[in-house]
Motif scaffolding. Structure first.
Motif, PDB file in Angstrom:
ATOM      1  N   LEU C  45       0.834  -1.209   0.000  1.00 50.32           N
ATOM      2  CA  LEU C  45       0.000   0.000   0.000  1.00 50.32           C
ATOM      3  C   LEU C  45       0.866   1.255   0.000  1.00 50.32           C
ATOM      4  N   VAL C  46       1.906   1.236   0.840  1.00 47.78           N
ATOM      5  CA  VAL C  46       2.836   2.380   0.842  1.00 47.78           C
ATOM      6  C   VAL C  46       3.296   2.656  -0.587  1.00 47.78           C
ATOM      7  N   GLY C  47       3.716   1.585  -1.264  1.00 44.64           N
ATOM      8  CA  GLY C  47       4.194   1.741  -2.634  1.00 44.64           C
ATOM      9  C   GLY C  47       3.122   2.321  -3.529  1.00 44.64           C
ATOM     10  N   ILE C  48       1.899   1.814  -3.414  1.00 47.70           N
ATOM     11  CA  ILE C  48       0.829   2.268  -4.311  1.00 47.70           C
ATOM     12  C   ILE C  48       0.561   3.755  -4.105  1.00 47.70           C
ATOM     13  N   TYR C  53       1.204   9.485  -6.084  1.00 50.04           N
ATOM     14  CA  TYR C  53       1.815  10.821  -6.012  1.00 50.04           C
ATOM     15  C   TYR C  53       2.695  11.073  -7.226  1.00 50.04           C
ATOM     16  N   LEU C  54       3.516  10.081  -7.543  1.00 48.71           N
ATOM     17  CA  LEU C  54       4.435  10.247  -8.677  1.00 48.71           C
ATOM     18  C   LEU C  54       3.642  10.538  -9.950  1.00 48.71           C
ATOM     19  N   TRP C 404      11.808  10.397   0.003  1.00 48.95           N
ATOM     20  CA  TRP C 404      10.784   9.467   0.487  1.00 48.95           C
ATOM     21  C   TRP C 404      10.152   8.727  -0.685  1.00 48.95           C
ATOM     22  N   ALA C 405      10.039   9.394  -1.837  1.00 55.28           N
ATOM     23  CA  ALA C 405       9.378   8.730  -2.971  1.00 55.28           C
ATOM     24  C   ALA C 405      10.181   7.509  -3.404  1.00 55.28           C
ATOM     25  N   ASP C 406      11.510   7.667  -3.459  1.00 59.11           N
ATOM     26  CA  ASP C 406      12.342   6.518  -3.845  1.00 59.11           C
ATOM     27  C   ASP C 406      12.128   5.362  -2.885  1.00 59.11           C
ATOM     28  N   TRP C 407      12.203   5.673  -1.589  1.00 59.83           N
ATOM     29  CA  TRP C 407      12.086   4.601  -0.586  1.00 59.83           C
ATOM     30  C   TRP C 407      10.685   4.009  -0.616  1.00 59.83           C
TER      31      TRP C 407
END
Lengths: 187, 1001, 451
Positions: C45-48, C53-54, C404-407
């Motif tokens: 979910l974090v990834g999604i 956002y991206l 944060w986006a990368d992680w």
């Protein structure tokens, strides 16, 4: 439960997959050597088209049955060649169809396209191989008809099903028992 | 003109929608929605959609008065270019001139008249009401003191204002933050004339600048730069070429970067040095001296090198050498300005330099008096101080401000004084500090919407005409004044009336001179020469005593702070234009904020690192600046630029960094000028910030990105020689490679690639490039490049297709003597590494040799940029055109200056320079229509067009007769990273320096 | 095929034992299982969310800075592709080599392969600027007659990864058929239905075995060169570029070795908990671990050798750009990344020379985790540091920092992978039933059965 698994399928497909039941005798063995000489005896007795169940592929069984090499390899070969040529066609024709120069390289330059050809060879080779396995097994099933099966065959039991009318059945039963079958069933 | 007004308004509306369609983007994900342009309902005659109209007018960003030609598309001014007819800038333009457009379409302009209401805030008011109010105020202020503060206005407008003031009994003060008081005072001291001479840099054989930054901020930069390169650039064996340029100042400025030698004299001793040189010349009879030079002997006797070398901080041999070189050059030109004229003893220094020119026989030949310069007439700083006193004393009932922002450049003091003025009126079209403190705002048109003129120097009148319909409800101040004066007719009539009088005597006035005026307007003005006057030494030279107060310092731990004008933001007026904010300072490469220059040795003493904040506290004020460590400043000097630290002036300028003016003295000095050197304590605050700089590594590390030659070596080069051709592969191998390359090339002859094609290329002469960065701004303007703002630029997200790489030129001790500036843009490689890696052919090679970048096809893998050895591809990390987006680059109405010939790139695509392909195609189409080939020089890229030093040449490399292919064959020519076999289309011509063993990086 | 008992497996292990033990792993999931699954889904979910956002605001949210235009996303891509390699290696190559020990571990490895490729495949889609146009890389007929550029390594990638995903999936399914049939014959309820369909009517007749084993052999024969090609192609994404630190002929073998290395490490990392959870100690023995460890030792040494080569050639070539690049790598601002990589990948595995450590499962587990970390950093160093450090243009140097986006995306990828893996091991035999039986001595008359 001794009947073959019935897949829920539409009428026409069922025709294809579930061939009409074949009368015959089923013998269940728990020892490899037992089933091996059962096979020998059967072949000696002139039985040809019987089916052997085993939980694992054993070369002894194959040898005993003396079957021809599987035709699957032809599928793989043809698939591979087809894939390679498709790869070549893709890269060459498409480059020619929209000719753009990049990095001063020739518009049609083979080396990079080899990669595409190679990958396509593998892809099509693999897919046709699967196709080969499925089709061949399917044809076999069709030829043999629906035959008796025992769920233990996928666990630790071996089995032989000999298609035989009521006239021959008795003989087969005694033969299998003689070879050391744990149990013999007629269906 | 007037009949076309309606058409213009209509076109403006059209323009807005057009820009809308070009820039409006979908919210985030997915392709952009397409919007329809409104078609012409009634096709206006003399207007062809998609075809530009050009209007000649005058740039008013500074007082130099350069002629510009505005390119207008569908009623929107989309590009400014220099007017070739103008004798000032000869068709060239600087960054500030380019950015004038962003002043015109600035989103923070005052849209309509405003008045301060009861609770102290501004509220809108209609024009009639506003003028009524003003008329009333004028009536009641009569006799109680009316003062009109203007910029350097030597123009019809100035005349009108003066006439009106005479009527109502007021006085005018024209104010420039960086005045030229010292120049005039110094000239009076030496020659008894307060006028400013013209300096003939073009024909100088040896240029010696005492702090005069004639390439960035001093007097008329574009004109000077053009002249300077004629003298200083290297052109084969031409005797006049490579006039040595010595720069004397406590810090290396943009001008200093072009120097062959940097004399970092102690601040305030420049004049002493000049006199010391004069002493040498006179005593050793190095030059034929004018008759009355003998009068100098007494004065000069005290300035023997041996006596003053110590004070100046250099050894006497150097002084003698400089004197010899200067005198023997047979055309030595010494100019004093900038820093040197902003000390306590500035006037004396100017006088001293005058004397140096005089004894060298340059006065009258290279330094011509007679044609006074516009800025010359600006009021002195003393006048402003006096005004402030009057205001404090309540002797000013009505203050009118136009084109000046003293509240920023004379902070604190003037701000308080404003409070004591009865009524304050501003004509500014921006809410700057002064305007914000006013009671009534009557926003003037932007110069590009105005009628008007400017007389940069005697004999030259540059005309101004509106190029677009006013963007906002502004009104020309000239018209307002006329109305107040109760005179009939518009300001246009007034101006044109004046223009008619310019008609040379004896010519039959055709229809009252209308024809003459029209012709002049198409040329951009009336350009005449003015007679020069011979000058003699003043009767009394006793005041020429620059050695007085060489000590700027106060107590022991005080530092000498030098406040210098920012090359593009200048006194701060440029700060509201994103192009100028995002343009890295040519020397420090810092953008969007201010800084203080600290020598590494000094920094080491204080344990200071780049980015650490220094608190500078002078007697007059205190400000914090982040430190930038550099060897281009004297160890005992800290240098701070002006320009930032606005408390008003719109979203781009406000609350950005600190205002250096705060540190300066509030009193005029001896000669009525302002002192820009101040003693202050410097203390580390402990704060730190990441400097916003585009500088990666200042050292070139012999990678072959820039090449430098000693002048003798350069002169010895014969055609066909290739000193920079590094043969990396052995003979047999290169033969094989050649053969292979040919085979490969044959295989590319398919489809459109068959047949003959041009190969577009550039030649960039590094010995001409001064690093002024005008090309960068021009590129932004031409190609709709987005400005990304401070925090993104800090993360290396700037989009500048063309960047200037500044590598120091150092002497044997590693001390900078100047710098090589190399414009780095897409090299349009023949074998481009960026192309083959693109999976979708977004980057491909056009038949005419460009590395095309198809924005609509790009999916944004960014592989091309990784594989580009020059790193000149830039990626759209965000949607910079998103309406109201966090990083919106073109907020209304800024979007109106977008070039309709170039797309506005979407989020997620790669973009890069393609040699202004829109201009190439435009010229090709034109040629096709006229059924001819494209002529050499017909296509001019934006960077080439604006370059004041004409360092860039564009053309067809396949045409052996084209200028560019001849330059490409120059022995000085080299390709950057040629060893990679990328076959670039850009040939750089090595920088030539006077040193024999130059070293860089 | 091996007649004698596989070393380490006791005589208690009979066909029936094998079937039942493995079938037991499909039994009702424990609480622990759900905790793990929940964690995986949470990460996903974090990834999604990050991805959304991206998509909305643009890649600017990630840490990219000129000239570092590839960073954590591509690092993860290569990392996961690497993980994907041991699977097919163990199942195909070792199958051709007829090494019996593979049977117990290859199913896990193969499943890992498939899911790792699924994960890796996402990154190129996420990292491109206009994600909604990803399909432009596919040669599909369109009215404008536009085709992709087959000279671009990225298109090779697309074909290689695509093929690899298809083939390894097919391979996994093939191996599963007899096992699923075996499970089917024990199962009841909805599972019965599921397995009935997925076993495609397998009954284990001689005809089926005959075609099956031949076909399986050819698949293995095709998969073997595929494994080697895929990571070579991935390595060419870099080797074909002229960036100093990328442009090296050693890359293909270097990457393949690295891939298998990281893959085996990951197998160990995954196998250990599964073995404990499902009580497969009898089937997956120290013997298997030791063999995996040996494989790690081999490939790890190759990787170490490659590191040495890189630096030597950089120095030996005399090319100033190369030299600068590698100097920057070792002693520049990213020295920590480089040394993490060297220590984890080149030095740590040397411990495996010691038989004591090689046969100590806990030790192996720890080492395998370090190797995974090390391999991630290897890619990070190759990609980010080469770009940031010394491009040809000194002026363009820049230091890059992830955000944060990368992680977020990286975390999501782990969630995605483990979610699939956990679902798999609960629903399909995580150890091959039929093949484990193959390496057991077949039941013969007169044998004593110890039940």
């Amino acid at each position: 439960m001794s009947r073959a698994i019935r897949l829920p399928l539409p009428k026409s497909m069922r025709e294809l997959f579930d061939a009409p039941p074949t009368p015959g005798v089923l013998g269940v063995f728990s020892h490899l050597d037992a089933i091996l000489d059962a096979i020998k005896k059967l072949r000696a007795a002139g039985h040809t088209d019987f089916t052997v169940y085993s939980p694992i592929p054993r070369h002894e069984i194959e040898d005993a049955l003396g079957q021809p090499v599987s035709p699957v390899r032809m599928f793989t070969l043809i698939g591979g060649i087809a894939g390679c040529s498709i790869g070549a066609w893709l890269s060459l024709w498409m480059s020619g169809d929209w000719p753009l120069v990049v990095g001063g390289k020739p518009i049609l330059s083979i080396p990079p396209y080899v990669v595409i050809m190679f990958e396509m060879t593998i892809l099509f080779g693999a897919l046709t191989t699967i196709l080969g396995i499925l089709l061949n097994s399917l044809f076999a099933a069709r030829r043999l008809g629906t035959i008796q099966y025992d769920p233990r065959f996928t666990n630790d039991k071996f089995g032989i099903f000999v298609p035989a009318g009521s006239d021959k059945a008795a003989g087969v039963e005694t033969l299998l028992r003689g070879a050391g079958a744990d149990e013999v069933r007629r269906g | 003109m007037s009949d076309s007004i309606d058409r213009r308004r209509f076109l403006k509306v059209l323009g807005v929608t057009g820009a809308g369609a070009a820039t409006v983007s979908a919210c985030g994900i997915g392709p952009e929605p397409t919007e329809k342009l409104i078609p012409y309902l009634v096709q206006p005659e003399d207007q062809i959609p998609g075809k530009a109209t050009y209007y000649a007018t005058t740039c008013r960003e500074c007082a130099a008065g350069c002629g510009v030609v505005a390119r207008v598309r569908e009623g929107r001014a989309v590009k400014l270019e220099g007017n070739p007819e103008s004798p000032i800038n000869r068709g060239r333009l600087c960054s500030r001139g380019q950015a004038a457009l962003q002043g015109l379409y600035n989103p923070d302009r005052v849209p309509h008249p405003m008045v301060r209401n009861a609770n102290g805030t501004f509220e809108a008011i209609d024009w009639d009401g506003a003028i009524q109010r003003l008329r009333a105020k004028v009536a009641e202020a009569r006799g109680k003191g009316i003062v009109f503060v203007s910029g350097a206005e030597v123009s019809s407008f100035g005349d009108l204002v003066d006439e009106w003031l005479k009527l109502v009994g007021g006085r005018r003060l024209s104010y420039e933050a960086f005045g030229f008081d010292a120049l005039r005072a110094g000239n009076r001291l030496a020659f008894g004339t307060a006028t400013l001479p013209t300096y003939d840099l073009a024909n100088a054989k040896y240029i010696l600048s005492f702090g005069a930054d004639f390439l960035d901020t001093w007097l008329s930069p574009v004109e000077f730069q053009n002249g300077f390169t004629q003298a200083h650039a290297f052109e084969g064996g031409r005797s006049a070429s490579m006039a040595k340029f010595v720069y004397v100042a406590p810090r290396l400025s943009l001008t200093g970067m072009s120097a062959d030698e940097w004399i970092a004299a102690r601040p305030g001793t420049e004049g002493t040095l000049a006199l010391a040189m004069a002493q040498v010349i006179v005593s050793r009879h190095l030059a034929r001296q004018p008759a009355d030079a003998s009068r100098l002997v007494g004065l000069l006797s005290g300035y023997a090198p041996s006596a003053v070398a110590e004070a100046i901080g250099i050894d006497q041999d150097t002084i003698v050498r400089l004197a010899r070189e200067f005198a023997s050059s047979g055309g030595g030109l010494a100019v004093a300005g900038g820093m040197a004229t902003q000390y306590e003893n500035g006037a004396a220094i100017v006088a001293a330099v005058n004397i140096l020119n005089y004894v060298a026989g340059s006065v009258g030949s290279l330094v011509k008096f007679g044609a006074d310069s516009a800025v010359g007439s600006a009021g002195t700083f003393a006048d402003l101080v006096a005004l402030k006193a009057d205001m404090d004393a309540g002797r000013v009932a009505l203050l009118l401000v136009h084109g000046a922002n003293p509240a920023h450049s004379f902070p604190g003091a003037f701000q308080q004084a404003l409070g004591k003025v009865g009524y304050k009126v501003s004509f500014s079209s921006y809410m700057d500090e002064t305007t914000a403190a006013c009671d009534l705002i009557l926003p003037d048109h932007h110069p590009l919407e105005q009628w008007g003129d400017s007389r940069p120097r005697a004999g030259v009148t540059a005309f101004q005409q509106p190029v677009v319909q006013p963007v906002f409800e502004t009104r020309q101040t000239g018209d307002v004044i006329l109305q107040l004066a109760g005179r009939t007719g518009t300001f246009k009539d007034y101006v044109q009336g004046k223009w008619r009088t310019l008609q040379p005597r004896g010519r039959t006035p055709a229809a009252g001179g209308d024809q003459f005026v029209f012709d002049a307007m198409t040329k951009g003005g009336v350009y005449g020469e003015s007679p020069t006057r011979a000058v003699r030494l003043a009767a009394d030279l006793s005041a020429v005593a620059p050695r007085l107060s060489t000590e700027q310092k106060g107590s022991g731990e005080d530092q000498t702070i030098v406040v210098f004008p920012h090359p593009v933001l200048h006194d701060g007026r440029g700060a509201n234009k994103p192009w100028l904010q995002e343009l890295p300072d040519p020397v420090s490469k810092i953008a969007w904020h201010s800084w203080v220059e600290v020598h590494p040795d000094t920094a080491a003493k204080w344990g200071l690192a780049t980015g650490d904040f220094l608190l500078l506290r002078s007697k007059f004020g205190a400000q914090k600046f982040p430190a930038w460590l550099t060897r281009s400043v004297r160890p005992d000097v800290l240098a701070v630029p002006t320009g930032q630290g606005h408390v008003a002036y719109g979203r781009y300028a406000q609350d950005r960094s600190a205002n250096a003016f705060e540190l300066l003295s509030r009193d005029a000095n001896g000669y009525g000028g302002r002192t820009f050197v101040v003693a202050a304590t410097a203390t580390k605050t402990g704060e730190h910030r990441k400097i916003v700089t585009t500088e990666g590594s200042p050292r070139e590390r012999g990678r072959g990105t820039v090449e430098v030659l000693g002048v003798a070596r350069a002169k010895s080069l014969r055609p066909g020689q290739a000193p920079f051709h590094h043969e990396e592969t052995p003979e047999y191998a290169s033969k094989a490679v050649e053969w292979w390359a040919e085979r490969q090339h044959e295989k590319t002859e398919l489809g459109n690639y068959r047949g003959e094609h041009p190969r577009w290329g550039l030649a960039i002469d590094l010995s001409k490039c001064t690093g002024c960065s005008a090309c960068v701004t021009a590129c932004y303007a031409e190609n709709n490049i987005a400005t990304v703002g401070e925090d993104l630029m800090q993360r290396g997200r700037e989009m500048s297709w063309l960047r200037l790489e500044r590598y120091w030129l150092t002497d044997e001790h590693g001390e900078p003597q100047g710098a090589v500036n190399s414009p780095m843009l897409c090299q349009q490689c023949g074998n481009a590494p960026c192309e083959p890696v693109c999976p979708v052919f977004a980057a491909y090679h056009t038949p005419d040799g460009l590395n095309a970048q198809v924005y609509n096809r790009c999916v944004g893998t960014r592989y091309c940029s990784n594989n580009c050895p020059y790193k000149v591809r830039y990626f759209n990390w965000y949607n910079y055109a998103e309406r109201g987006g966090k990083y919106e680059a073109f907020p209304e109405p800024l979007s109106m200056l977008l070039n309709p010939d170039v797309t506005v790139r979407e989020k997620g695509v790669m973009e890069k320079c393609t040699f202004c392909v829109q201009r190439i195609r435009g010229a090709q189409n034109q040629a096709r229509l006229e059924d001819r080939g494209v002529r050499d020089g017909e296509i001019v890229t934006a960077c080439q067009q604006t370059c004041p030093s004409e360092a860039i040449v564009f053309g067809d490399l396949n045409d052996p007769r084209s200028r560019v292919s001849q330059l490409a064959g120059d022995p000085r020519g080299y390709h950057v990273l040629a060893g990679l076999n990328t076959k670039p289309a850009i040939t750089y011509l090595a920088r030539v320096v006077a040193q024999e063993t130059p070293s860089h990086g | 095929m091996a007649e004698q008992q596989t070393p380490g497996t006791s005589s208690r292990v009979t066909y029936d034992y094998v079937t039942r033990t493995i079938a037991r792993t499909l039994g009702g999931p424990s609480r622990g299982y759900f905790v793990l699954l929940g964690a995986a889904v949470a990460l996903l979910l974090v990834g999604i969310i990050t991805l959304l956002y991206l998509l909305r605001y643009g890649l600017g949210l990630a840490g990219y800075s000129h000239p570092v235009y590839w960073a954590v996303f591509i690092t993860c891509f290569v990392f996961w592709v690497g993980i994907a390699h041991s699977g097919t290696l163990i199942s195909a190559i070792l199958f051709l080599f007829r090494s019996g020990w593979r049977t117990a571990v290859y199913r896990t490895a193969e499943a890992m392969t498939v899911f790792a490729v699924m994960t890796a495949g996402l990154f190129p889609l996420i990292h491109i600027g206009r994600q909604w146009y990803f399909y432009w890389l596919i040669p599909y007929p369109n009215e404008r007659g536009l085709w992709p550029n087959f000279k671009s390594p990225l298109i090779w990638d697309e074909f290689a990864i695509g093929t690899y995903f298809t083939v390894s999936t097919v391979f996994l399914i093939m191996g599963l058929i007899p096992d699923v049939a075996a499970v089917r014959d024990l199962a009841t309820g909805w599972r019965k239905k599921l397995y009935t369909i997925t076993s495609l009517g397998w009954t284990g007749t001689n005809e089926q075995w005959r075609h099956y084993s031949k076909g399986y052999l050819y698949l293995a024969a095709l998969a073997t060169p595929l494994v080697l090609s895929v990571h070579s192609v991935v390595s060419w994404d870099f080797a074909m570029a002229i960036v100093p630190g990328w442009h090296a002929t050693i890359f293909a073998p270097y990457f393949v070795a690295g891939a298998i290395y990281s893959g085996c490490a990951m197998v160990i990392t995954l196998l250990t908990p599964i073995r404990k959870l499902f009580g497969l100690e009898e089937l997956i023995t120290v013997h298997h671990y030791e063999n995996l460890a040996k494989l790690c030792l081999l490939t790890g040494s190759i990787v170490g050798y490659a590191y040495v080569c890189e630096y030597f050639i950089a120095w030996f070539s005399g090319n100033p750009h190369e030299r600068a690049a590698f100097w920057y790598r070792a002693f520049g601002p990213y020295w920590w990344a480089t040394w993490t990589m060297i220590i984890c990948n080149a030095f740590l595995p040397l411990l495996l020379w010691v038989k004591k450590i090689r046969t100590n499962i806990t030790a192996l587990f720890v080492i395998s985790i370090f190797v995974n970390i090390g391999m991630w950093f290897e890619r990070y160093v190759i990609i980010v540091v080469s770009l940031a450090g010394e491009p040809y243009e000194p002026w363009a140097n820049a230091v890059y920092n992830p955000t944060w986006a990368d992680w977020g995306i990286m975390a999501g990828s782990f969630g995605w992978f483990f979610m699939w893996f956990l679902l798999f091991v609960k629903n399909f035999p995580a150890v091959s039933i039929s093949e484990v039986k193959e390496v057991l001595a077949p039941p013969k008359r007169g044998q004593v059965r110890s039940r």
